[in-house]
Scaffold this motif. Structure first.
Motif, short mmCIF file in Angstrom:
data_model
loop_
_atom_site.label_atom_id
_atom_site.label_comp_id
_atom_site.label_asym_id
_atom_site.label_seq_id
_atom_site.Cartn_x
_atom_site.Cartn_y
_atom_site.Cartn_z
N ASP A 21 -13.00 7.13 -10.65
CA ASP A 21 -13.45 5.86 -10.23
C ASP A 21 -13.79 4.79 -11.04
OD1 ASP A 21 -12.81 7.40 -7.83
OD2 ASP A 21 -14.70 7.65 -7.51
N LYS A 64 -9.39 -0.88 -14.23
CA LYS A 64 -8.26 -1.76 -14.27
C LYS A 64 -8.17 -2.26 -12.92
CE LYS A 64 -6.29 2.81 -16.34
NZ LYS A 64 -5.71 3.49 -16.83
N GLU A 65 -8.85 -1.97 -11.76
CA GLU A 65 -8.16 -2.85 -10.55
C GLU A 65 -9.14 -4.62 -10.70
OE1 GLU A 65 -9.74 -0.92 -7.00
OE2 GLU A 65 -7.89 0.71 -7.27
N ASN A 66 -10.59 -3.97 -11.26
CA ASN A 66 -10.79 -5.87 -11.40
C ASN A 66 -10.38 -6.24 -12.55
OD1 ASN A 66 -12.95 -5.07 -9.39
ND2 ASN A 66 -14.01 -3.90 -11.51
N THR A 74 0.74 -1.53 0.21
CA THR A 74 -0.03 -0.11 -0.23
C THR A 74 0.69 0.93 -0.05
OG1 THR A 74 0.41 0.02 2.54
CG2 THR A 74 -1.60 -1.15 1.49
N GLN A 87 -11.12 3.27 -12.45
CA GLN A 87 -9.83 2.87 -11.74
C GLN A 87 -10.47 1.45 -10.74
OE1 GLN A 87 -8.88 5.67 -8.67
NE2 GLN A 87 -7.94 6.67 -10.22
N LYS A 88 -11.73 1.24 -11.09
CA LYS A 88 -11.99 0.27 -10.43
C LYS A 88 -12.28 -1.49 -11.62
CE LYS A 88 -15.18 1.24 -7.20
NZ LYS A 88 -16.85 2.57 -6.27
N GLN A 99 -6.88 -5.96 -13.41
CA GLN A 99 -5.95 -6.91 -12.56
C GLN A 99 -6.21 -8.04 -11.96
OE1 GLN A 99 -3.93 -3.65 -10.65
NE2 GLN A 99 -3.09 -2.76 -12.66
N GLU A 100 -7.00 -8.09 -10.87
CA GLU A 100 -7.65 -8.41 -9.95
C GLU A 100 -7.62 -9.75 -10.75
OE1 GLU A 100 -10.16 -7.56 -6.81
OE2 GLU A 100 -9.31 -6.13 -5.93
#
Length: 912
Positions: free
Chosen positions: A498, A504-506, A270, A501-502, A508-509
């Motif tokens: 947001d 992209k994060e999803n 983090t 970003q969400k 990547q996850e």
């Protein structure tokens, strides 16, 4: 440029220079995070002789990183040095097996040197092991410097040790100095400097570790059915799961289960403002050293509650002098602070919180506060009061009111604050309890607003100025609408950002989940993850002091065959190595005992057998063992004992070639002598034992001492069995010796024994002779003897006159050789008497002197003959006594061995 292109250019986002730098910084930081996540903790091996301060150094480093103290150090210790860096410390024992294993897995080696003693044998042995197993990063640490009281002597010693350390390591490696101990730990500044270099060091890749994954177990648990569970980080490279695993020093075992578990020392990914670690983020993981109270597994959790350690005040008062009642009275008389009182109550706690909650109906958390049910607030129906309150609030927002040290009254169901002036400037009882929605102004006329406005405006405010409240309200409404629109637009933009970003994060996850699923299905475990291995049918004993290394059994490296290596005897080993003597080899992950033979390579690529290794040169060795990649270093030892009577490393080498068979030839010279010579033909005896052997070597080349070449024809019936007929270039003499040079293929023993904890090793001939007290066999033929050689006089070379006439002038004789008659005539002339001019008296004196000299010469000859005779008698007597003495010794030893054997037999019979 068209209009559409201009619009695209205008709509394109403009990237400023500082934004680009920031973007590059985040990309590099993300890449560093990804690399850090795939890295296992840095493995630091602390090695040194006994009493050099290894344990104290690890304890000091752990205290520097985490602030915690370790009382008893056992096994690996992992600490978090910073957010993306972890370090594992392990102490290296003085056992040659543990030193060999840790030299293969170490990322950094801290070599401790006792300044009061100097370099010891273990240091040079470990440096040799590191050099032949990849040579990772090395740091020298000089301890016990406080032994020197003189600064001049200390400077000289430092310089000498630093120079020797650089010479042995062959590089510019750092040598640290630890000054002294303070409270059983090294000084903070010295440990800080050492920890700084450990954190910034760049790890040099070692080929063996980058191609062979392994796990250094942090802890183990022995379960039922001979199953043992090991926990540790995957190191080296990606682990491809198979059904077997090699426990270094124990053997090969089958894997029952292999799974990833929770990392006890995770990397902090983090992004936070602070760069350094907080106290809560400083972790130490040493499960075998009883550090840490909680251990979490995928299937269970283990909580270790250590014995509480605290001291109470007045605890050291003598109980005989004061009773318990007096102590209680003293404690009651003392006015203790609330914190001290609460800590003492916790120290004397006998029941848990859950039991106390069951006994008490309501738990009181703090004094002066009671938990009551919330009562609903009554709504006011007076709309006029609400509108007036809103006007006051808008006016406050319009003129940017700043209330400093403002006080408001507490809100209650029965009382409402009514005067803003009194609230702000006079009342000082309540703080931060003002509710503008439920506030009723005391002044309701428009003229009173001027007085209120003067309180919030600095400078002179004219009396004739009139405030138009209607326009003011309109302006307030317009501004509020604009603010609402701006806030809505900002919310939309933020929501879009947001959402991106969400997404992209999803993604990547999802990709991570897909990778994890594919890796788990394919049996791939990346480097740096914490895993749990369950091995079945594991019944060997484990020593906590020894490193537990679990390596993957690579395809092909389990096969056995013959390996050719280049080897050199270590310069500090006392003895040279002998062929067909058992030796212990550390190659790859395995240590095994085998029987090598040594050889050298001739110019025609023939491997020629040699009995011993050269003293200061390389040679080849061939043995039977596990295959290993070419270029892999190895170390040879003759025993596994920890006695430091001599240098334990016998030889070092590198793997050259692997095959299922090598042809090593031994040189054999057969000797014979002629017993009949006819011109260029000769009959030879003593070289072979039968006519069958002669037939096998028929046509072979032979050679005499003088250099005449020939070859074997056929067996001969003349002479003893094994004699043969041979032809030569010229006629040989009866005194010549005939040689036949041959090569014999050597047999390589297929002996292989893996070194485990309970293995029995093969002994060398020297060790067996020492145990059984068997002397060396004495062969008189092998001793050197004096050879009496009679000088041979060869006749002069004579060339016939007919041949001499046809020769060129350069080859003709320049001095004429006399014939036999001419030479005889010259001798006769020399022997004729010569007339002299001596008188008769001179002739008599001369004859007398001649007679006296003759007598003297005769006496000297007789004396010399007597001396030679006496010397021969003495030599014969001495030889006889010596032989008699040796025969007596031999008979005495034989009788002693017989008596010993008879006693052993009698004892066995009595026991039976």
């Amino acid at each position: 440029m068209s209009d559409s292109e201009e619009e695209q250019v205008k709509q394109a986002p403009i990237i400023k220079p500082h934004q680009k730098q920031q973007k590059d910084f985040y990309a590099e930081q993300l890449q560093a995070n990804e690399e850090a996540e795939s890295q296992a903790p840095l493995l630091v091996v602390v090695q040194g002789p006994k009493g050099s301060g290894k344990t104290t150094l690890i304890k000091s480093l752990v205290k520097h990183y985490t602030g915690q103290k370790i009382k008893k150090l056992v096994g690996p210790v992992t600490v978090r040095s910073n957010k993306q860096h972890r370090v594992t410390f392990i102490e290296c024992p003085s056992d040659i097996n543990a030193m060999s294993d840790l030299s293969k897995v170490a990322d950094l080696a801290l070599i401790l040197i006792d300044a009061s003693i100097g370099f010891e044998m273990e240091t040079f042995e470990y440096l040799s092991l590191l050099n032949n197993h990849g040579f990772p990063n090395v740091m020298g640490v000089l301890t016990h410097i406080d032994f020197f009281k003189d600064n001049k002597q200390l400077r000289k010693t430092r310089k000498k040790y630093k120079k020797r350390f650089e010479y042995e390591t062959g590089g510019n490696y750092k040598l640290f100095y630890l000054q002294a101990l303070k409270n059983e730990y090294y000084l903070k500044q010295d440990i800080h400097n050492l920890a700084r270099f450990i954190s910034i060091i760049k790890i040099a890749p070692v080929r063996w570790k980058t191609e062979h994954p392994f796990i250094l177990a942090d802890r183990y648990e022995q379960g039922k059915d001979n199953t043992t569970t090991f926990y540790g980080y995957v190191r080296g490279c990606t682990y491809r799961l198979n059904d077997r695993i090699h426990f270094v020093g124990q053997g090969d075992y089958y894997i029952e289960s292999f799974e990833e578990v929770l990392d006890p020392v995770e990397i902090i990914t983090t992004q936070k403002k602070h760069r350094s670690l907080k106290d809560t983020e400083k972790l130490v993981y040493a499960p075998m050293s009883s550090v840490g109270a909680l251990t979490i597994d995928a299937t269970a959790g283990y909580i270790t509650i250590p014995q509480p350690i605290f001291t109470e005040k007045n605890k050291f008062v003598n109980n005989e002098e004061q009773d318990d009642e007096d102590i209680e009275e003293q404690e009651q008389e003392q006015e203790l602070p609330e914190g001290v009182r609460m800590v003492r109550e916790l120290q004397q706690l006998t029941e848990g919180i859950d039991k106390q909650l069951e006994e008490e109906e309501d738990a009181q958390l703090l004094e002066g506060f009671e938990l009551e049910e919330d009562q609903p607030i009554k709504k006011k129906n007076n709309l006029q009061q609400i509108q007036q309150q809103r006007e006051l609030v808008r006016l406050k927002n319009r003129v940017n009111i700043k209330i400093e040290n403002g006080t408001v009254m507490p809100i209650s169901d029965t009382l409402l604050a009514t005067d803003l002036h009194e609230l702000i400037y006079q009342n000082k009882n309540g703080i931060n309890e003002f509710d503008s929605v439920r506030y009723i102004p005391k002044v309701q006329d428009r003229d009173s607003y001027r007085e209120i406005k003067e309180l919030f405006v600095t400078g002179f405010y004219g009396q004739n100025d009139v405030v138009d409240l209607e326009n003011l309200e309109k302006q307030i409404e317009v501004e509020e609408q604009e603010q609402e629109q701006e806030e809505e637009q900002e919310k939309k933009d933020n929501n879009q950002k947001d959402d991106n970003q969400k997404q992209k994060e999803n993604q990547q996850e999802r990709q991570q989940l897909v990778n994890e699923l594919t890796n788990s299905n394919l049996g791939l475990y990346k480097k740096g993850i914490y895993v749990k291995i369950v091995i079945k049918d594991f019944s060997s004993s484990i020593k906590d002091d020894y490193p537990m290394i679990l390596a993957r059994s690579e395809v092909g490296e389990d096969n056995l065959g013959f390996i050719k290596i280049r080897i050199k005897k270590h310069r500090w080993h006392s003895n040279i190595l002998k062929s067909n003597d058992p030796i212990i080899i550390s190659l790859g992950w395995r240590r095994f005992q085998t029987i090598p033979i040594y050889c050298v390579q001739d110019p025609n690529d023939r491997l020629r057998f040699i009995k011993y290794t050269p003293e200061y040169d390389y040679c080849y060795a061939i043995f039977y063992g596990n295959f290993a990649p070419q270029g892999t270093g190895l170390v040879c030892t003759q025993s596994l004992s920890n006695k430091l009577s001599k240098f334990r490393i016998a030889a070092t080498g590198v793997v050259l070639e692997m095959n299922h068979q090598f042809d090593v030839m031994k040189k054999l010279k057969l000797v014979g002598e002629p017993f009949k010579v006819i011109k260029n033909t000769a009959f030879i005896k003593g070289m072979f034992n039968s006519s069958l052997e002669v037939a096998k070597f028929q046509g072979g080349l032979i050679k005499t001492v003088s250099g005449l070449r020939g070859h074997i024809k056929k067996p001969s019936k003349l002479g003893p069995d094994g004699s043969f007929r041979a032809t030569f270039e010229d006629k040989i003499q009866m005194s010549d010796l005939v040689f036949c040079r041959t090569w014999v293929r050597m047999h390589i023993e297929r002996f292989y024994r893996l070194i485990t904890s309970n293995v029995k090793l093969m002994k060398t001939m020297w060790e067996l002779r020492q145990e059984k007290q068997i002397p060396l066999e004495f062969k008189p033929e092998s001793t050197y003897q004096d050879q009496e050689r009679v000088p041979v006089k060869f006749a002069p070379l004579r060339i016939p006159n007919n041949l001499q006439q046809n020769l060129p002038f350069e080859s003709k004789e320049k001095v004429k050789s006399l014939s036999f008659r001419e030479r005889l005539r010259q001798q006769v002339e020399k022997n004729l008497p010569v007339k002299s001019n001596m008188t008769d008296k001179e002739k008599e004196v001369y004859s007398l002197i001649q007679r006296l000299n003759t007598i003297k010469n005769e006496k000297e000859k007789k004396r010399e003959e007597k001396d030679i005779h006496k010397q021969k008698i003495k030599e014969a007597q001495f030889k006889g006594q010596k032989q008699h003495l040796e025969e007596g010794k031999r008979k005495y030893k034989q009788q002693k061995q017989k008596d010993k054997f008879i006693k052993q037999v009698k004892k066995q019979q009595q026991q039976q």
